[in-house]
Design a protein around this motif. Structure first.
Motif, PDB file in Angstrom:
ATOM      1  N   CYS A  57      35.867   8.394  61.642  1.00  0.00           N
ATOM      2  CA  CYS A  57      36.858   9.468  61.530  1.00  0.00           C
ATOM      3  C   CYS A  57      36.590  10.274  60.264  1.00  0.00           C
ATOM      4  O   CYS A  57      36.625   9.727  59.159  1.00  0.00           O
ATOM      5  N   ALA A  58      36.315  11.548  60.434  1.00  0.00           N
ATOM      6  CA  ALA A  58      36.054  12.430  59.300  1.00  0.00           C
ATOM      7  C   ALA A  58      37.292  13.212  58.884  1.00  0.00           C
ATOM      8  O   ALA A  58      37.330  13.786  57.803  1.00  0.00           O
ATOM      9  N   CYS A  59      38.317  13.226  59.749  1.00  0.00           N
ATOM     10  CA  CYS A  59      39.490  14.053  59.450  1.00  0.00           C
ATOM     11  C   CYS A  59      40.586  13.292  58.708  1.00  0.00           C
ATOM     12  O   CYS A  59      41.406  13.889  58.025  1.00  0.00           O
ATOM     13  N   GLY A  60      40.639  11.978  58.885  1.00  0.00           N
ATOM     14  CA  GLY A  60      41.651  11.153  58.216  1.00  0.00           C
ATOM     15  C   GLY A  60      42.923  10.961  59.025  1.00  0.00           C
ATOM     16  O   GLY A  60      43.828  10.260  58.594  1.00  0.00           O
ATOM     17  N   SER A  62      43.132   9.633  62.208  1.00  0.00           N
ATOM     18  CA  SER A  62      43.066   8.545  63.185  1.00  0.00           C
ATOM     19  C   SER A  62      43.971   7.388  62.796  1.00  0.00           C
ATOM     20  O   SER A  62      44.099   7.036  61.628  1.00  0.00           O
ATOM     21  N   CYS A  68      37.304   6.961  64.737  1.00  0.00           N
ATOM     22  CA  CYS A  68      37.973   8.074  65.410  1.00  0.00           C
ATOM     23  C   CYS A  68      38.786   7.581  66.610  1.00  0.00           C
ATOM     24  O   CYS A  68      38.316   6.734  67.371  1.00  0.00           O
ATOM     25  N   ASP A  69      39.994   8.113  66.756  1.00  0.00           N
ATOM     26  CA  ASP A  69      40.800   7.837  67.956  1.00  0.00           C
ATOM     27  C   ASP A  69      41.100   9.124  68.722  1.00  0.00           C
ATOM     28  O   ASP A  69      41.924   9.131  69.619  1.00  0.00           O
ATOM     29  N   GLY A  70      40.440  10.205  68.339  1.00  0.00           N
ATOM     30  CA  GLY A  70      40.629  11.484  69.018  1.00  0.00           C
ATOM     31  C   GLY A  70      41.718  12.352  68.418  1.00  0.00           C
ATOM     32  O   GLY A  70      41.954  13.460  68.897  1.00  0.00           O
ATOM     33  N   ALA A  71      42.360  11.899  67.354  1.00  0.00           N
ATOM     34  CA  ALA A  71      43.454  12.669  66.756  1.00  0.00           C
ATOM     35  C   ALA A  71      42.988  14.019  66.214  1.00  0.00           C
ATOM     36  O   ALA A  71      43.774  14.962  66.126  1.00  0.00           O
ATOM     37  N   HIS A  72      41.707  14.135  65.883  1.00  0.00           N
ATOM     38  CA  HIS A  72      41.196  15.407  65.338  1.00  0.00           C
ATOM     39  C   HIS A  72      41.337  16.551  66.341  1.00  0.00           C
ATOM     40  O   HIS A  72      41.422  17.708  65.939  1.00  0.00           O
ATOM     41  N   SER A  80      34.904  17.152  63.245  1.00  0.00           N
ATOM     42  CA  SER A  80      34.417  16.233  64.275  1.00  0.00           C
ATOM     43  C   SER A  80      34.062  14.893  63.650  1.00  0.00           C
ATOM     44  O   SER A  80      33.676  14.829  62.479  1.00  0.00           O
ATOM     45  N   PRO A  81      34.144  13.806  64.428  1.00  0.00           N
ATOM     46  CA  PRO A  81      33.754  12.501  63.897  1.00  0.00           C
ATOM     47  C   PRO A  81      32.250  12.446  63.648  1.00  0.00           C
ATOM     48  O   PRO A  81      31.489  13.210  64.230  1.00  0.00           O
TER      49      PRO A  81
HETATM   50  S1  FES Z   1      37.565  12.572  63.342  1.00  0.00           S
HETATM   51 FE1  FES Z   1      39.540  11.836  62.727  1.00  0.00          FE
HETATM   52  S2  FES Z   1      40.462  11.237  64.614  1.00  0.00           S
HETATM   53 FE2  FES Z   1      38.507  11.948  65.211  1.00  0.00          FE
END
Ligand code: FES
Length: 127
Positions: A57-60, A62, A68-72, A80-81
């Motif tokens: 997870c690159a966005c933080g 999840s 990553c759980d798709g929350a981005h 993107s992850p």
């Molecule tokens: S990159 Fe953070 S949920 Fe996908």
């Protein structure tokens, strides 16, 4: 203050509501995150398996950190992850502050985040 549909990203349901201070004119500002948020202050120690595919997870956002759980898709569509497949079984430190320059691995950037937060906390006490 008025709100309108976001005109910056097609299909985005988020609104923008940012008036310029002097004139009150609305400027387009996307309310969805384009910057990562820290998931934790310290890195995650994780055991990786050789040949297994991972998505860090690159966005933080999840709930399954550090993966990553798709929350981005809804919370940070510009991020993107990072997908990777390790060559061997190993224990690694995966970044949790999302500020690493060596994604998905920790590069010590969380120390800068901790220092910045400590400085903010001290400054708020001094005020
Ligand atoms: S990159 Fe953070 S949920 Fe996908």
């Amino acid at each position: 203050m008025s709100a309108a549909m976001c005109a910056l990203r097609r299909g985005c349901a988020q609104t923008f509501r940012r008036p310029l201070p002097a004139s009150g004119t609305l400027v387009q500002t996307c309310l969805q995150s384009s910057q990562p948020v820290p998931a934790a202050r310290l890195p995650y120690r994780v055991k990786l398996s050789a040949g297994k595919k991972y998505a860090w997870c690159a966005c933080g956002h999840s709930k399954k950190q550090p993966f990553c759980d798709g929350a981005h898709v809804t919370k940070a569509p510009g991020i993107s992850p990072v997908r990777f497949t390790p060559d061997s079984d190993k224990k690694v430190l995966l970044c949790a502050c999302k500020q690493t320059g060596n994604a998905p691995f920790c590069d010590g950037s969380h120390l800068k985040v901790l220092l910045r937060d400590a400085v903010k906390a001290v400054r708020s006490l001094v005020k």
